[in-house]
Design a protein around this motif. Structure first.
Motif, PDB file in Angstrom:
ATOM      1  N   UNK A 130       0.811  -1.217   0.000  1.00 18.97           N
ATOM      2  CA  UNK A 130       0.000   0.000   0.000  1.00 18.97           C
ATOM      3  C   UNK A 130       0.845   1.268   0.000  1.00 18.97           C
ATOM      4  N   UNK A 131       2.040   1.225   0.598  1.00 26.89           N
ATOM      5  CA  UNK A 131       2.908   2.404   0.628  1.00 26.89           C
ATOM      6  C   UNK A 131       3.894   2.438  -0.539  1.00 26.89           C
ATOM      7  N   UNK A 132       3.921   1.395  -1.375  1.00 25.69           N
ATOM      8  CA  UNK A 132       4.708   1.356  -2.620  1.00 25.69           C
ATOM      9  C   UNK A 132       6.218   1.523  -2.421  1.00 25.69           C
ATOM     10  N   UNK A 133       6.752   1.133  -1.262  1.00 27.01           N
ATOM     11  CA  UNK A 133       8.214   1.109  -1.116  1.00 27.01           C
ATOM     12  C   UNK A 133       8.767   0.156  -2.170  1.00 27.01           C
ATOM     13  N   UNK A 134       9.693   0.608  -3.037  1.00 27.32           N
ATOM     14  CA  UNK A 134      10.005  -0.166  -4.246  1.00 27.32           C
ATOM     15  C   UNK A 134      11.056  -1.254  -4.108  1.00 27.32           C
ATOM     16  N   UNK A 135      11.659  -1.395  -2.914  1.00 30.40           N
ATOM     17  CA  UNK A 135      12.651  -2.468  -2.776  1.00 30.40           C
ATOM     18  C   UNK A 135      12.738  -2.913  -1.326  1.00 30.40           C
ATOM     19  N   UNK A 136      13.191  -4.147  -1.167  1.00 31.52           N
ATOM     20  CA  UNK A 136      13.494  -4.676   0.155  1.00 31.52           C
ATOM     21  C   UNK A 136      14.842  -4.131   0.623  1.00 31.52           C
ATOM     22  N   UNK A 137      14.952  -3.798   1.876  1.00 28.90           N
ATOM     23  CA  UNK A 137      16.280  -3.586   2.457  1.00 28.90           C
ATOM     24  C   UNK A 137      17.008  -4.930   2.456  1.00 28.90           C
ATOM     25  N   UNK A 138      18.330  -4.921   2.655  1.00 28.86           N
ATOM     26  CA  UNK A 138      19.086  -6.171   2.535  1.00 28.86           C
ATOM     27  C   UNK A 138      18.584  -7.272   3.467  1.00 28.86           C
ATOM     28  N   UNK A 139      18.559  -8.483   2.933  1.00 29.95           N
ATOM     29  CA  UNK A 139      18.244  -9.667   3.724  1.00 29.95           C
ATOM     30  C   UNK A 139      19.498 -10.362   4.235  1.00 29.95           C
ATOM     31  N   UNK A 140      20.667  -9.896   3.849  1.00 31.69           N
ATOM     32  CA  UNK A 140      21.907 -10.570   4.239  1.00 31.69           C
ATOM     33  C   UNK A 140      22.751  -9.680   5.131  1.00 31.69           C
ATOM     34  N   UNK A 141      23.743 -10.320   5.783  1.00 33.53           N
ATOM     35  CA  UNK A 141      24.767  -9.591   6.519  1.00 33.53           C
ATOM     36  C   UNK A 141      26.023  -9.435   5.663  1.00 33.53           C
ATOM     37  N   UNK A 142      25.832  -9.431   4.361  1.00 31.36           N
ATOM     38  CA  UNK A 142      26.872  -9.349   3.327  1.00 31.36           C
ATOM     39  C   UNK A 142      27.617 -10.667   3.145  1.00 31.36           C
ATOM     40  N   UNK A 143      27.171 -11.696   3.867  1.00 27.49           N
ATOM     41  CA  UNK A 143      27.724 -13.039   3.686  1.00 27.49           C
ATOM     42  C   UNK A 143      26.635 -14.076   3.468  1.00 27.49           C
ATOM     43  N   UNK A 144      25.513 -13.913   4.161  1.00 31.28           N
ATOM     44  CA  UNK A 144      24.450 -14.917   4.146  1.00 31.28           C
ATOM     45  C   UNK A 144      23.144 -14.254   4.533  1.00 31.28           C
ATOM     46  N   UNK A 145      22.037 -14.889   4.156  1.00 29.71           N
ATOM     47  CA  UNK A 145      20.730 -14.415   4.597  1.00 29.71           C
ATOM     48  C   UNK A 145      20.617 -14.623   6.102  1.00 29.71           C
ATOM     49  N   UNK A 146      20.195 -13.591   6.831  1.00 28.71           N
ATOM     50  CA  UNK A 146      19.980 -13.757   8.271  1.00 28.71           C
ATOM     51  C   UNK A 146      18.514 -13.582   8.654  1.00 28.71           C
ATOM     52  N   UNK A 147      17.696 -13.026   7.775  1.00 32.12           N
ATOM     53  CA  UNK A 147      16.256 -12.941   8.033  1.00 32.12           C
ATOM     54  C   UNK A 147      15.629 -14.140   7.333  1.00 32.12           C
ATOM     55  N   UNK A 148      15.448 -15.181   8.073  1.00 33.05           N
ATOM     56  CA  UNK A 148      15.036 -16.463   7.484  1.00 33.05           C
ATOM     57  C   UNK A 148      13.614 -16.800   7.910  1.00 33.05           C
ATOM     58  N   UNK A 149      13.286 -18.094   7.899  1.00 34.10           N
ATOM     59  CA  UNK A 149      11.923 -18.481   8.219  1.00 34.10           C
ATOM     60  C   UNK A 149      10.944 -17.867   7.243  1.00 34.10           C
ATOM     61  N   UNK A 150       9.854 -17.327   7.734  1.00 33.16           N
ATOM     62  CA  UNK A 150       8.840 -16.733   6.869  1.00 33.16           C
ATOM     63  C   UNK A 150       9.388 -15.565   6.070  1.00 33.16           C
ATOM     64  N   UNK A 151      10.314 -14.800   6.653  1.00 32.65           N
ATOM     65  CA  UNK A 151      10.888 -13.655   5.947  1.00 32.65           C
ATOM     66  C   UNK A 151      11.542 -14.098   4.643  1.00 32.65           C
ATOM     67  N   UNK A 152      12.343 -15.128   4.702  1.00 27.57           N
ATOM     68  CA  UNK A 152      13.014 -15.624   3.507  1.00 27.57           C
ATOM     69  C   UNK A 152      12.000 -16.197   2.516  1.00 27.57           C
ATOM     70  N   UNK A 153      10.965 -16.860   3.020  1.00 27.84           N
ATOM     71  CA  UNK A 153       9.924 -17.398   2.132  1.00 27.84           C
ATOM     72  C   UNK A 153       9.244 -16.287   1.343  1.00 27.84           C
ATOM     73  N   UNK A 154       8.940 -15.178   2.024  1.00 31.25           N
ATOM     74  CA  UNK A 154       8.283 -14.058   1.353  1.00 31.25           C
ATOM     75  C   UNK A 154       9.203 -13.467   0.293  1.00 31.25           C
TER      76      UNK A 154
END
Length: 458
Positions: A58-82
């Motif tokens: 609804x707010x049209x933010x056009x990109x995700x902030x980073x999901x990684x710590x510059x080495x690996x994904x750290x927001x996992x579980x449902x976050x990574x699925x989305x």
């Protein structure tokens, strides 16, 4: 002049059949509702708008902030699925790309619908929180909502406040902080979308930087400001992402003195934001015709992009020292690595524009592999027995809120809050402070959460 009016006594419909009610259907609210339902809790999600997803839809933010710590994904579980489900429908996103990934807002709406409903939660759209009643045990007994049925009452064992503004917690009497020492808030942004853009030209105009961003060599934003022809564009905040063929989403411009808990300021900002978006179209057509000569302003967001309002005072307040020391906690429910991103005050526009020519030097960044923990106690408001909070209004110092407010970490916090709410409802008579953090962590890890035991202090 404001006067008061006493409501006439009357009865309204009551539904008391819920274990967990989640207020607010943004990223944190979606994962909270899905996680609570996944744990077997009878779960209701109420959302004031007509779609789930909040900032990314609804707010049209056009990109995700980073999901990684510059080495690996750290927001996992449902976050990574989305993230993966959203990226899968965007063929121009490179496989494995997890940082600053563009968002197709229509696709994301459906992803959140499926996430919540397939888990077994029920959703009520166009339903706003209107009032909160407390009980004698220090908890919330009933909430009142408004929709096309008029007013109605809802009851649950546990409530999860994902309103973004801590409305449910504040109205129930929780202590909170708001803005800086003087009450000033970070500026808002009204995002928008252009179509008929030459996205090939856009991608190749500035090969040494991210598109039109102020850090990019040759970005036209400074010439636009210096021209004086576009007075509604006073600062150099401009981020954009190609979200579809010839279609570019913008997170650009700032709107000051906007308080999302004050509808009058938000109403005025929406009007001004729409005018600002039109000026961006004309300015970019003039100063960047290779990409935008024939651009069409196709949409402005129906929801204002809000960066901060209230922060609840919880059982623990996450501090700048915690952030700087990359601290871990025995009860942490997720990790966070996003940089501290405070947007400037109105009286600092000129200085910030100058600084942006050389990069965001005011920000505090982590190195590869670095992150900090967010304790469960930041989600438990002091003095409220059966309320959890998740999202940008968790218990933290203001400067740290500049990091934990973004969508990936909100998704992770929401999943933890939803699981904890179900545990509290089923095992602890609704007392969220009694939840076993070890069992909560084990449950989150079983569903893919990133909670490394090695990070905990000895």
């Amino acid at each position: 002049m404001t006067t008061t009016y006493t409501l006439q006594a009357r009865s309204i419909p009551l539904s008391g059949s819920w274990d967990v009610i989640v207020a607010g259907g943004g990223p944190a609210g979606c994962t909270a509702a899905a996680a609570a339902a996944r744990e077997g809790a009878r779960t209701l999600l109420i959302e004031a708008g007509g779609a789930l997803g909040g900032s990314g839809t609804s707010a049209l933010v056009p990109s995700w902030c980073p999901f990684s710590d510059k080495e690996k994904i750290i927001y996992r579980g449902m976050a990574e699925q989305v993230l993966k489900a959203c990226s899968a429908g965007m063929p121009h996103v490179a496989p494995g790309h997890v940082d600053w990934v563009p968002i197709d807002p229509e696709r994301l709406k459906g992803i959140y619908d499926d996430l919540v409903i397939s888990a077994g939660a029920r959703v009520l759209f166009n339903t706003s929180l209107a009032a909160v009643d407390r009980d004698e045990r220090g908890g919330v007994s009933t909430i009142v909502v408004g929709n096309k049925h008029g007013l109605s009452a809802l009851q649950a064992r546990v409530y999860v406040d994902c309103t973004g503004d801590a409305d449910l917690s504040a109205w129930a009497g929780a202590a909170f902080d708001k803005g800086d020492e003087s009450g000033d808030l970070m500026p808002a942004t009204h995002c928008f979308v252009f179509s008929n853009v030459d996205d090939y030209a856009l991608r190749h105009l500035f090969k040494d930087g991210p598109g039109l961003h102020a850090n990019s060599p040759g970005s036209p934003i400074f010439r636009i400001i210096e021209s004086g022809r576009y007075p509604l564009i006073p600062d150099a905040h401009i981020c954009c992402n190609v979200i579809g063929p010839g279609t570019v989403g913008f997170n650009a411009g700032h709107l000051w003195k906007v308080d999302n808990t004050d509808p009058e300021t938000v109403s005025a900002a929406l009007v001004r934001g729409r005018k600002m978006a039109a000026q961006f179209r004309d300015a970019l057509a003039e100063f960047c015709p290779q990409a935008f000569a024939n651009a069409f302003l196709v949409m402005t967001a129906g929801q204002m992009g809000i960066r901060e309002t209230r922060r609840v005072v919880g059982d623990y307040v996450l501090t700048l020292d915690d952030y700087l020391k990359r601290r871990s906690f025995p009860d942490e429910i997720c990790r966070n690595s996003y940089f501290i991103d405070i947007h400037q005050a109105l009286d600092d526009v000129a200085g910030n524009n100058a600084a942006r020519r050389e990069g965001l030097k005011h920000a505090i960044y982590y190195g590869p592999g670095e992150s900090h923990g967010i304790p469960y106690r930041c989600l438990t408001p002091k003095g409220l027995r059966n309320v959890l909070v998740a999202g940008r209004s968790i218990s933290c110092e203001r400067i740290v809120q500049g990091s934990v407010r973004v969508m990936p970490v909100c998704l992770a916090m929401g999943e933890a809050a939803g699981m904890a709410a179900a545990h509290a409802a089923h095992r602890h008579d609704g007392d969220v402070h009694a939840v076993d953090a070890h069992l909560l962590r084990e449950g989150l890890k079983a569903h893919g959460g990133y909670l490394p035991d090695a990070a905990l202090p000895a």
